[in-house]
Design a protein around this motif. Sequence first.
Motif, PDB file in Angstrom:
ATOM      1  N   LYS A 167       0.809  -1.221   0.000  1.00  0.00           N
ATOM      2  CA  LYS A 167       0.000   0.000   0.000  1.00  0.00           C
ATOM      3  C   LYS A 167       0.842   1.271   0.000  1.00  0.00           C
ATOM      4  O   LYS A 167       0.485   2.260  -0.649  1.00  0.00           O
ATOM      5  CB  LYS A 167      -0.913   0.008   1.236  1.00  0.00           C
ATOM      6  CG  LYS A 167      -1.946  -1.098   1.260  1.00  0.00           C
ATOM      7  CD  LYS A 167      -3.020  -0.860   0.208  1.00  0.00           C
ATOM      8  CE  LYS A 167      -4.137  -1.884   0.318  1.00  0.00           C
ATOM      9  NZ  LYS A 167      -5.170  -1.691  -0.727  1.00  0.00           N
ATOM     10  N   ILE A 168       1.961   1.253   0.738  1.00  0.00           N
ATOM     11  CA  ILE A 168       2.679   2.516   0.954  1.00  0.00           C
ATOM     12  C   ILE A 168       3.998   2.626   0.197  1.00  0.00           C
ATOM     13  O   ILE A 168       4.714   3.617   0.357  1.00  0.00           O
ATOM     14  CB  ILE A 168       2.950   2.741   2.461  1.00  0.00           C
ATOM     15  CG1 ILE A 168       3.991   1.722   2.975  1.00  0.00           C
ATOM     16  CG2 ILE A 168       1.664   2.676   3.260  1.00  0.00           C
ATOM     17  CD1 ILE A 168       4.519   2.044   4.368  1.00  0.00           C
ATOM     18  N   ASN A 172       3.512   7.772  -3.712  1.00  0.00           N
ATOM     19  CA  ASN A 172       2.185   7.585  -3.161  1.00  0.00           C
ATOM     20  C   ASN A 172       1.194   8.662  -3.572  1.00  0.00           C
ATOM     21  O   ASN A 172       0.129   8.791  -2.952  1.00  0.00           O
ATOM     22  CB  ASN A 172       2.269   7.502  -1.634  1.00  0.00           C
ATOM     23  CG  ASN A 172       2.836   6.167  -1.180  1.00  0.00           C
ATOM     24  OD1 ASN A 172       2.465   5.129  -1.707  1.00  0.00           O
ATOM     25  ND2 ASN A 172       3.740   6.187  -0.221  1.00  0.00           N
ATOM     26  N   ASP A 201      -2.475   0.559  11.057  1.00  0.00           N
ATOM     27  CA  ASP A 201      -3.731   0.253  10.380  1.00  0.00           C
ATOM     28  C   ASP A 201      -4.154   1.538   9.684  1.00  0.00           C
ATOM     29  O   ASP A 201      -4.715   2.438  10.303  1.00  0.00           O
ATOM     30  CB  ASP A 201      -4.792  -0.202  11.392  1.00  0.00           C
ATOM     31  CG  ASP A 201      -6.116  -0.538  10.718  1.00  0.00           C
ATOM     32  OD1 ASP A 201      -6.150  -0.566   9.460  1.00  0.00           O
ATOM     33  OD2 ASP A 201      -7.108  -0.747  11.431  1.00  0.00           O
ATOM     34  N   LEU A 202      -3.877   1.647   8.419  1.00  0.00           N
ATOM     35  CA  LEU A 202      -4.112   2.889   7.696  1.00  0.00           C
ATOM     36  C   LEU A 202      -5.589   3.209   7.526  1.00  0.00           C
ATOM     37  O   LEU A 202      -5.984   4.378   7.523  1.00  0.00           O
ATOM     38  CB  LEU A 202      -3.441   2.823   6.320  1.00  0.00           C
ATOM     39  CG  LEU A 202      -1.919   2.681   6.327  1.00  0.00           C
ATOM     40  CD1 LEU A 202      -1.400   2.476   4.909  1.00  0.00           C
ATOM     41  CD2 LEU A 202      -1.267   3.901   6.954  1.00  0.00           C
ATOM     42  N   THR A 204      -9.339   3.190   5.470  1.00  0.00           N
ATOM     43  CA  THR A 204      -9.726   3.681   4.146  1.00  0.00           C
ATOM     44  C   THR A 204     -10.654   4.882   4.263  1.00  0.00           C
ATOM     45  O   THR A 204     -11.185   5.166   5.339  1.00  0.00           O
ATOM     46  CB  THR A 204     -10.431   2.577   3.337  1.00  0.00           C
ATOM     47  OG1 THR A 204     -11.626   2.173   4.025  1.00  0.00           O
ATOM     48  CG2 THR A 204      -9.527   1.368   3.145  1.00  0.00           C
ATOM     49  N   GLN A 217     -13.625   2.832  -1.911  1.00  0.00           N
ATOM     50  CA  GLN A 217     -12.762   3.011  -0.748  1.00  0.00           C
ATOM     51  C   GLN A 217     -11.301   3.028  -1.193  1.00  0.00           C
ATOM     52  O   GLN A 217     -10.887   2.203  -1.995  1.00  0.00           O
ATOM     53  CB  GLN A 217     -12.980   1.885   0.262  1.00  0.00           C
ATOM     54  CG  GLN A 217     -14.382   1.843   0.853  1.00  0.00           C
ATOM     55  CD  GLN A 217     -14.678   3.043   1.720  1.00  0.00           C
ATOM     56  OE1 GLN A 217     -13.813   3.532   2.459  1.00  0.00           O
ATOM     57  NE2 GLN A 217     -15.905   3.543   1.643  1.00  0.00           N
ATOM     58  N   THR A 218     -10.548   3.973  -0.668  1.00  0.00           N
ATOM     59  CA  THR A 218      -9.124   4.044  -0.982  1.00  0.00           C
ATOM     60  C   THR A 218      -8.328   4.260   0.301  1.00  0.00           C
ATOM     61  O   THR A 218      -8.860   4.754   1.300  1.00  0.00           O
ATOM     62  CB  THR A 218      -8.841   5.183  -1.988  1.00  0.00           C
ATOM     63  OG1 THR A 218      -7.494   5.086  -2.460  1.00  0.00           O
ATOM     64  CG2 THR A 218      -9.057   6.548  -1.354  1.00  0.00           C
ATOM     65  N   THR A 219      -7.077   3.883   0.299  1.00  0.00           N
ATOM     66  CA  THR A 219      -6.242   3.908   1.505  1.00  0.00           C
ATOM     67  C   THR A 219      -6.015   5.324   2.010  1.00  0.00           C
ATOM     68  O   THR A 219      -5.667   6.218   1.232  1.00  0.00           O
ATOM     69  CB  THR A 219      -4.889   3.244   1.222  1.00  0.00           C
ATOM     70  OG1 THR A 219      -5.105   1.926   0.712  1.00  0.00           O
ATOM     71  CG2 THR A 219      -4.047   3.157   2.492  1.00  0.00           C
ATOM     72  N   ASN A 220      -6.173   5.534   3.298  1.00  0.00           N
ATOM     73  CA  ASN A 220      -5.930   6.839   3.903  1.00  0.00           C
ATOM     74  C   ASN A 220      -4.477   7.266   3.719  1.00  0.00           C
ATOM     75  O   ASN A 220      -3.554   6.461   3.874  1.00  0.00           O
ATOM     76  CB  ASN A 220      -6.254   6.810   5.402  1.00  0.00           C
ATOM     77  CG  ASN A 220      -7.742   6.847   5.665  1.00  0.00           C
ATOM     78  OD1 ASN A 220      -8.501   7.430   4.902  1.00  0.00           O
ATOM     79  ND2 ASN A 220      -8.172   6.231   6.750  1.00  0.00           N
ATOM     80  N   ASP A 227      -2.281   3.503  -4.380  1.00  0.00           N
ATOM     81  CA  ASP A 227      -2.060   2.578  -3.255  1.00  0.00           C
ATOM     82  C   ASP A 227      -1.664   1.194  -3.756  1.00  0.00           C
ATOM     83  O   ASP A 227      -2.358   0.196  -3.583  1.00  0.00           O
ATOM     84  CB  ASP A 227      -3.283   2.502  -2.349  1.00  0.00           C
ATOM     85  CG  ASP A 227      -4.559   2.142  -3.093  1.00  0.00           C
ATOM     86  OD1 ASP A 227      -4.555   2.193  -4.337  1.00  0.00           O
ATOM     87  OD2 ASP A 227      -5.553   1.800  -2.428  1.00  0.00           O
TER      88      ASP A 227
END
Length: 284
Positions: A167-168, A172, A201-202, A204, A217-220, A227
């Motif tokens: 994800k990271i 980004n 825990d990022l 969404t 939904q997308t990663t914070n 992501d």
Amino acid sequence: NADMADDIRQPFQEAVDYIRQKTPLPSKTWRDLEGRAHDRGFVVAGATNEALLNDLKSAVEKIPKGLSPDEFEKEFEKAVAKHGWTGWKGEGTPAGRRWRARVIYNANLRTAEAAGRYKQMTDPDVLKRRPFWRYRHGYTRIPAVPRPEHVALDGKIYRATDPIWDKIYPPNDWECSCGVEPLTPEELKEMGKDGPDEPPDLGTRPIVDPRTGETVQTTNGIGFGWDHAPGQSWAQGVIPPELQKPLDPPIRPVHPDEPKPLPPLRDIARPFEAPKLPAGRPEA
């Protein structure tokens, strides 16, 4: 000494290879390809002409070899004029044209370098010696307006195999200049650390997909569509070698006078009988 400078300024071969294996694909928006699909397809939003895409890709391949932004801008303008490409965002003003060329340049430069680094750092021998990765904010340049979420990740250390990197792993977001530094266990001890950090825990957040209008939904903390780890599927061999070459036939509209119907199923069907369970074996 000019000769010495040429010797020192070597092309980033893994980054060159990453771009080279991509296949030019027509697209209307940058969202026509999602996430890891960019490891396989080369797109420029709004470009649908095969010859135009091939010329743009040829120019982009030169970026990790040392092509400067100004040099790329000239090649971009040359390709646009040659193929009469119109209707693209930014074409109306000199500043807009320059902005569009720089967006293409920077996005391809950063993702190709990230992909090349990913392949280098996940080499089994390197991974064995350097099993930890440290997130570095502003790795290639310090941004004028840092993103707080990226700053919060600065210095965090996780195992190279930790799913958090799916994800990271940077970049980004658009124009993100973050990077990753591989570390040895000894270097962790020198920092006074007994082991890697605990992955966060990022979570969404909801966002409207500009292509479909649907809420997804997308990663914070990660830009929409970013992501994923650029180059991961390529470096891990998820894309088979036989597919790491231009598709055949090349992209082009199918002429209505050239129908290519699928063969009837009866012509290709084969008899098949499922094997029977041995006597006394439960169905499970």
